[in-house]
Design a protein around this motif. Structure first.
Motif, PDB file in Angstrom:
ATOM      1  N   LYS A   1       0.735  -1.279  -0.087  1.00 48.51           N
ATOM      2  CA  LYS A   1       0.157  -0.016   0.108  1.00 48.51           C
ATOM      3  C   LYS A   1       0.808   1.223   0.006  1.00 48.51           C
ATOM      4  N   GLY A   2       2.195   1.186   0.317  1.00 45.67           N
ATOM      5  CA  GLY A   2       3.030   2.291   0.457  1.00 45.67           C
ATOM      6  C   GLY A   2       2.731   3.323   1.670  1.00 45.67           C
ATOM      7  N   ASN A   3       3.197   4.594   1.614  1.00 49.33           N
ATOM      8  CA  ASN A   3       2.959   5.551   2.611  1.00 49.33           C
ATOM      9  C   ASN A   3       1.942   6.180   2.313  1.00 49.33           C
ATOM     10  N   GLN A   4       0.634   5.750   3.093  1.00 49.16           N
ATOM     11  CA  GLN A   4      -0.718   6.163   2.731  1.00 49.16           C
ATOM     12  C   GLN A   4      -0.919   7.847   3.084  1.00 49.16           C
ATOM     13  N   GLU A   5      -0.023   8.227   4.313  1.00 52.77           N
ATOM     14  CA  GLU A   5      -0.141   9.422   4.818  1.00 52.77           C
ATOM     15  C   GLU A   5       0.263  10.482   3.519  1.00 52.77           C
ATOM     16  N   ALA A   6       1.381   9.992   2.903  1.00 54.92           N
ATOM     17  CA  ALA A   6       2.064  10.622   2.009  1.00 54.92           C
ATOM     18  C   ALA A   6       1.117  10.835   0.626  1.00 54.92           C
ATOM     19  N   GLN A   7       0.619   9.711   0.386  1.00 52.52           N
ATOM     20  CA  GLN A   7      -0.479   9.611  -0.735  1.00 52.52           C
ATOM     21  C   GLN A   7      -1.576  10.469  -0.559  1.00 52.52           C
ATOM     22  N   ALA A   8      -2.158  10.595   0.785  1.00 53.40           N
ATOM     23  CA  ALA A   8      -3.359  11.525   1.169  1.00 53.40           C
ATOM     24  C   ALA A   8      -2.904  13.026   0.901  1.00 53.40           C
ATOM     25  N   MET A   9      -1.703  13.292   1.022  1.00 56.83           N
ATOM     26  CA  MET A   9      -1.104  14.585   1.189  1.00 56.83           C
ATOM     27  C   MET A   9      -1.087  15.041  -0.559  1.00 56.83           C
ATOM     28  N   ILE A  10      -0.722  14.141  -1.215  1.00 62.72           N
ATOM     29  CA  ILE A  10      -0.541  14.469  -2.645  1.00 62.72           C
ATOM     30  C   ILE A  10      -2.044  14.678  -3.060  1.00 62.72           C
ATOM     31  N   LYS A  11      -2.789  13.906  -2.806  1.00 59.99           N
ATOM     32  CA  LYS A  11      -4.297  13.909  -3.184  1.00 59.99           C
ATOM     33  C   LYS A  11      -5.011  15.197  -2.518  1.00 59.99           C
ATOM     34  N   ARG A  12      -4.627  15.735  -1.573  1.00 57.90           N
ATOM     35  CA  ARG A  12      -5.040  16.799  -0.991  1.00 57.90           C
ATOM     36  C   ARG A  12      -4.741  18.397  -1.791  1.00 57.90           C
ATOM     37  N   VAL A  13      -3.639  17.988  -2.054  1.00 55.79           N
ATOM     38  CA  VAL A  13      -3.242  19.375  -2.834  1.00 55.79           C
ATOM     39  C   VAL A  13      -3.138  19.347  -4.564  1.00 55.79           C
TER      40      VAL A  13
END
Lengths: 364, 364
Positions: free
Chosen positions: B254-266
């Motif tokens: 799944k990778g780093n989901q926090e990082a993925q969420a940050m990408i998605k937000r911005v």
């Protein structure tokens, strides 16, 4: 109304004259460099007399003539070298620009087998530089000169307007005597010779990089900045068949060895796993995408010596402080001439070239 | 160095290489996507130790290389504005635009600063409230989270003088584009381990299935790379087309989901032009509308730019794995790291620069 009120009345003016001289006394003790320090007049003199003369005190310098006059102890060959020094920051872990200016030139002389004796120093100071910095740099130069056993016999000081120089630039020129029987040159490498390195690579480059703002590297790495002339003397005491020496400063070991292989028309083969690099330097290089082979050193030398004398010379180097970690890292071969090859740790071979341009940290 | 030396252990690498030699029975073409992997492979000479049946072609995973010329020209124009401090990762400085680069822009008076993280650029914005700070937000999935974070921080700090020039790419669409090309030769992929550390490898299954290629998530040290190659070759020899992970010490599914969420937000997905390759649908990110005020392209209206590539440069074909740098007539002649004609000659991750540094002699 206001203007009128500001104008002193005639008899007030009179009374001021009566009180004594109105001209304020000039400030004699300044805290920063001003343009006047470069005027060539009294301020320049005072600056030199207060900070440089006592630090560098020696007979030729104290003559204070337009040139320093020195006495040659014996006839023979002289080595002359000059080097300009610009470094940001001027104080870094393990050294500063003053020590660098002395060691840089001392080491260039030592690399041709000369015994450095006299140095001149030319300072360009930026207007606004704290005088305390000048003093600190002068004291550091004194200490380095003492360590290397050289005299700073002449100098010059100029001041550049604020923004037209960066704090302090120092150019040094050195003169040294080459004892009979020494023949060290980049053209002297011969097939079969052994390549010796005096210690680990990249300490200076990483120390300066880490100190240069913005790089939050938590490293304890100090610059290796040191005079190498005593090490060189120890080497010559052990063996005379030292064919080539270089101090791998900017451009690193890779660049120095490429120069030698081209000058001598030989190939140089290195063994990657025998080249010492401190773990912290390795880690910083990994992080930034730099190769320790290209990082600057200021207190290391690479020597190419005859295989018969290599062990003796290595032992003599290891008995000194700056050469304690000296080791053999490769050998000189006939072909392919002009090339430097590296046996990688995993057993492949690749070529090593000179540094191509400015080293820039990579993105990820 | 811990966690690095272990993965450069010559004996372990030799053991995996021996198994690759035993496994391979016919020719295979593999592509390592990431320029960092290309660099490591050639630096350690791993490709020389592979059986002749295995050909490694080098992929487009160099962020500096694929940033389109128009955007670099735009960066040069913005960096020249007197109110702007232009902050960039170091290796972007020498990438040629239409006739100029950021280094030249700096020499001409533009305020260009090298930063190691976009958060350094945020600090610049805080320290210089009267200047406009523009950060060149380039890169793949690896730089997307920190770049996105800087925009979020600027917003929460209420910084009105910070903006980003976005050139943000996604790897999987490029893999698809390469596989869909009628000239494609790639039969198996080494996945870019750093990208997978952020994104995981859930995106790969549909690609492997649709195009019938094995994809093996691979790390960067010689042992990691050898292991990735072995697993890919084993799949190819057995006729399997699966997604596997040869870099489990760093990468999870799944990778780093926090990082993925940050990408998605911005960021939101957009079509992006890749330098040398062309437009790839849905292959990049741009700022979401709610962050539009941080978009340098909207903030600085620079006039229409006509970008011109060097006619000699074959970077596009190299990026797609169709040609090698040594196939280029300009390689090492007109085009060197000092005088790069294309971006591939600039970054340490660029294939041409890697070849120039380690393989110049292979020039035909």
């Amino acid at each position: 109304m206001k203007q009128k009120a500001n104008k002193p009345k005639r008899d007030e003016q009179k009374s001021m004259i009566v009180q004594g001289p109105v001209c304020p006394r000039p400030i004699e003790q300044r805290e920063v460099i001003v343009m006047g320090h470069g005027s060539g007049g009294k301020m320049t003199r005072d600056l030199i007399a207060r900070y440089f003369l006592p630090a560098f005190e020696n007979p030729p310098l104290m003559q204070e003539d337009d040139s320093a006059v020195v006495q040659l102890s014996e006839a023979g060959r002289l080595a002359i070298s000059t080097d300009g020094h610009i470094v940001d920051p001027i104080f870094f872990p393990g050294g500063d620009i003053g020590r660098l200016a002395v060691c840089g030139t001392v080491n260039d002389l030592a690399m041709v087998g000369a015994q450095p004796q006299w140095l001149t120093a030319s300072f360009i100071l930026e207007e606004g530089l704290p005088i305390s910095t000048v003093e600190r740099v002068a004291q550091s130069m004194r200490a380095a000169a003492e360590e290397a056993g050289v005299m700073i016999v002449a100098g010059d000081t100029k001041v550049a307007e604020r923004g037209k120089a960066d704090k302090i630039f120092i150019s040094t020129t050195g003169i040294g005597h080459i004892p009979k029987g020494r023949d060290v040159s980049g053209t002297n490498a011969r097939p079969g010779d052994v390549v010796i390195l005096s210690g680990s690579l990249g300490d200076h480059g990483v120390a300066v990089l880490a100190e240069r703002g913005g790089l939050a590297l938590e490293t304890t790495i100090k610059s290796d900045l040191a005079p190498l002339n005593k090490l060189v003397e120890a080497m010559f005491a052990a063996g005379s068949a030292i064919h080539v020496m270089r101090d791998p400063t900017r451009g690193g070991l890779a660049t120095s060895l490429n120069e030698i292989s081209q000058q001598s028309g030989v190939a140089i083969a290195l063994d990657e796993s025998s080249i010492p690099v401190r773990p912290a330097v390795k880690a910083a290089c990994e992080l930034l995408g730099f190769d320790p082979l290209y990082m600057a050193n200021e207190g290391k030398l690479v020597a190419i010596v005859s295989p018969e004398e290599a062990d003796k010379i290595l032992a003599a180097m290891r008995a000194t402080e700056v050469g304690a970690k000296a080791c053999s890292i490769g050998e000189v071969m006939e072909a392919p001439a002009g090339r430097v090859l590296l046996r990688t740790a995993i057993g492949a071979t690749r070529a090593i070239y000179m540094l191509a341009g400015e080293m820039l940290p990579r993105i990820c | 160095m811990k966690y690095i030396d272990e993965y450069r252990d010559a004996e372990l690498v030799q053991r995996v290489l021996a198994e690759i030699h035993r496994t391979v029975s016919r020719p295979w073409v593999l592509m390592e996507i990431c320029g960092g992997q290309t660099h490591e492979i050639v630096e350690h000479g791993l490709d020389q130790l592979l059986p002749p049946e295995i050909e490694l072609v080098h992929g487009p995973g160099c962020p500096v290389c694929v940033t389109p010329l128009e955007l670099i020209d735009k960066a040069l124009a913005i960096a020249s504005l007197p109110e702007v401090i232009f902050a960039s990762y170091g290796d972007m400085l020498r990438v040629p635009g239409s006739g100029r680069d950021l280094q030249a822009t700096r020499a001409m008076g533009g305020d260009v600063r090298v930063v190691y993280s976009p958060l350094d650029a945020i600090q610049l914005a805080q320290k210089n409230p009267d200047r406009e700070i523009v950060f060149f937000a380039i890169g793949f999935e690896t730089t997307a989270p920190p770049n996105a974070m800087s925009v979020m921080q600027a917003k929460s700090l209420g910084l009105s003088n910070y903006s980003v020039l976005v050139s943000q790419f996604k790897v999987p669409p490029a893999m698809e584009a390469i596989l869909a090309s009628p000239y494609n030769r790639v039969q198996g992929f080494l996945g870019a381990g750093h990208v997978n550390a952020v994104m995981g490898y859930w995106e790969y299954a549909p690609i492997a299935k649709k195009h019938g290629v094995p994809i093996v998530v691979t790390g960067f040290e010689p042992l990691d790379l050898a292991r990735g190659i072995l697993m890919t070759v084993k799949q190819l020899e057995a006729g399997r087309k699966e997604v596997e992970n040869a870099y489990p010490r760093i990468v999870t599914y799944k990778g780093n989901q926090e990082a993925q969420a940050m990408i998605k937000r911005v960021y939101e997905t957009c079509d992006r032009k890749w330098r040398g390759i062309g437009m790839i649908p849905k292959s990049g990110w741009r700022l979401r509308d709610e962050y539009a005020s941080f978009d340098a392209e909207r903030r600085f209206a620079v006039e229409e730019i006509r970008a011109e590539e060097s006619p000699l440069c074959i970077a596009g074909e190299i990026l797609q794995g169709l040609k090698k740098p040594t196939d280029c007539s300009a390689f090492g002649v007109e085009c060197t790291p000092q005088t790069p004609l294309g971006a591939l000659m600039v970054s340490s991750e660029g294939t041409c620069s890697t070849y120039y540094q380690y393989r110049r002699s292979l020039k035909k």
